[in-house]
Design an enzyme around this catalytic site. Structure first.
Site, PDB file in Angstrom:
ATOM      1  N   GLU A  45       0.845  -1.191   0.000  1.00 28.15           N
ATOM      2  CA  GLU A  45       0.000   0.000   0.000  1.00 28.15           C
ATOM      3  C   GLU A  45       0.885   1.247   0.000  1.00 28.15           C
ATOM      4  O   GLU A  45       1.861   1.332   0.732  1.00 28.15           O
ATOM      5  CB  GLU A  45      -0.908  -0.008   1.236  1.00 28.15           C
ATOM      6  CG  GLU A  45      -1.901   1.144   1.271  1.00 28.15           C
ATOM      7  CD  GLU A  45      -2.839   1.086   2.477  1.00 28.15           C
ATOM      8  OE1 GLU A  45      -3.933   1.653   2.384  1.00 28.15           O
ATOM      9  OE2 GLU A  45      -2.472   0.478   3.501  1.00 28.15           O
ATOM     10  N   LYS A 118     -10.051   0.861  -2.507  1.00 28.65           N
ATOM     11  CA  LYS A 118     -10.219   0.428  -1.117  1.00 28.65           C
ATOM     12  C   LYS A 118     -11.589   0.848  -0.583  1.00 28.65           C
ATOM     13  O   LYS A 118     -11.965   2.021  -0.650  1.00 28.65           O
ATOM     14  CB  LYS A 118      -9.108   1.029  -0.260  1.00 28.65           C
ATOM     15  CG  LYS A 118      -9.112   0.588   1.196  1.00 28.65           C
ATOM     16  CD  LYS A 118      -7.927   1.223   1.923  1.00 28.65           C
ATOM     17  CE  LYS A 118      -7.824   0.755   3.365  1.00 28.65           C
ATOM     18  NZ  LYS A 118      -6.671   1.397   4.050  1.00 28.65           N
ATOM     19  N   CYS A 158      -5.289  -3.583   2.908  1.00 25.70           N
ATOM     20  CA  CYS A 158      -5.041  -3.268   4.315  1.00 25.70           C
ATOM     21  C   CYS A 158      -6.257  -3.512   5.224  1.00 25.70           C
ATOM     22  O   CYS A 158      -6.583  -4.663   5.523  1.00 25.70           O
ATOM     23  CB  CYS A 158      -4.533  -1.836   4.425  1.00 25.70           C
ATOM     24  SG  CYS A 158      -3.646  -1.468   5.966  1.00 25.70           S
TER      25      CYS A 158
END
Length: 298
Positions: A45, A118, A158
């Site tokens: 990321e 995301k 994440c």
């Protein structure tokens, strides 16, 4: 006849605020991975930028399909003839004060074949660290998986790893990717457990490239990039610092685990547990049954 195994790389970085320096470091690590036989490389990321302030990513954002970061990803994938999971980078959105935290996938010819934004945005209030990603990031709203020569690849980023329903929404996949920049407190407590759980419940490999170390901003990330097999076994792990993990992704292993434990085919559809004024519907039915019994005795 057993299917051929493929070699995947998880790349760990300690990125800083200078995009050009980060891209140069990423290229060197992809070169190392390719030299070690990797056919697919996954970056962490924000491999391209870990700024001094959260808002720095807004200044570096790019429109879809153009800009130095995307040009780097396409060029590097083609140069080394690898599929490249571009960690995440900031892409423009309608809100001028925010970005999309986007994971782009490139094939071995440098063509962009998938994009995932995301969905789940990190919020954390610890004793020392505080994060509110929603202040600078606009969430995505679509689960994404992409077919490849190595099987079906599921994308996440994440904090997404805490939400197993996202991975179920992908349908059957062979490899899940979780490029990350976990904090040290949450990483120490939960990182490995979450990655192994996602591998076990989906009977799939998990490739989790991470940021890992002390950044120029003073922030420290957890690292511990991992490659986990469908049984939940950690095949490779790098605790801290920049580096490359390479492991075999074996379709025969996926087939073996799914044949011995066909949990994916045992999934059941159910609709119980509806909340009604703070109680579950089930609890309400139990209470009603008990009342009927009481009336019958009377």
């Amino acid at each position: 006849m057993p299917q051929q195994a493929h070699r995947f790389a998880a790349i760990q970085m300690v990125s800083g605020p200078d995009v050009a320096s980060n891209l140069a470091a990423a290229r060197d690590l992809v070169a190392e991975a390719a030299q070690r036989g990797a056919q697919l490389c996954a970056l962490p990321e924000y491999f391209c930028l870990m700024g001094l302030r959260d808002a720095d990513k807004v200044g570096a954002r790019e429109p879809q399909g153009a800009g130095p970061i995307q040009e780097f990803l396409a060029r590097t994938a083609a140069e080394f003839g690898v599929w490249l999971i571009g960690g995440t980078l900031p892409l423009a959105c309608e809100d001028p004060a925010r970005v999309r935290n986007a994971c782009l996938v490139y094939d071995e010819r440098g063509r962009n074949v998938a994009r995932y934004d995301k969905i789940h945005l990190f919020g954390y209030a610890g004793e020392i660290e505080r994060y509110d990603e929603a202040s600078t990031i606009e969430p995505g709203d679509r689960a994404v998986a992409v077919d490849s020569p190595f099987g079906r690849l599921g994308l996440s980023v994440c904090y997404d790893v805490r939400f197993p329903e996202l991975y179920r929404a992908l349908g059957p996949v062979d490899v899940l990717f979780v490029p990350s920049a976990f904090t040290v407190p949450t990483g120490r407590a939960h990182w490995e457990t979450l990655l192994r759980a996602r591998a076990i419940e989906n009977l799939a490999y998990v490739v989790a490239p991470a940021q890992g170390g002390r950044h120029p901003s003073g922030r420290r990330t957890h690292g511990h990039s991992m490659i986990v097999d469908p049984w939940g076994t950690v095949l490779e792990c790098l605790p801290e610092g920049s580096g490359v993990l390479v492991a075999a992704i074996d379709p025969s292993r996926i087939a073996e685990v799914r044949a011995s434990l066909p949990a994916l085919s045992h999934r059941a559809r159910f609709g119980g547990g509806t909340i009604v004024e703070g109680r579950t519907l089930l609890a309400g039915l139990e209470a009603e049954t008990a009342a009927r019994r009481g009336r019958a005795v009377a």
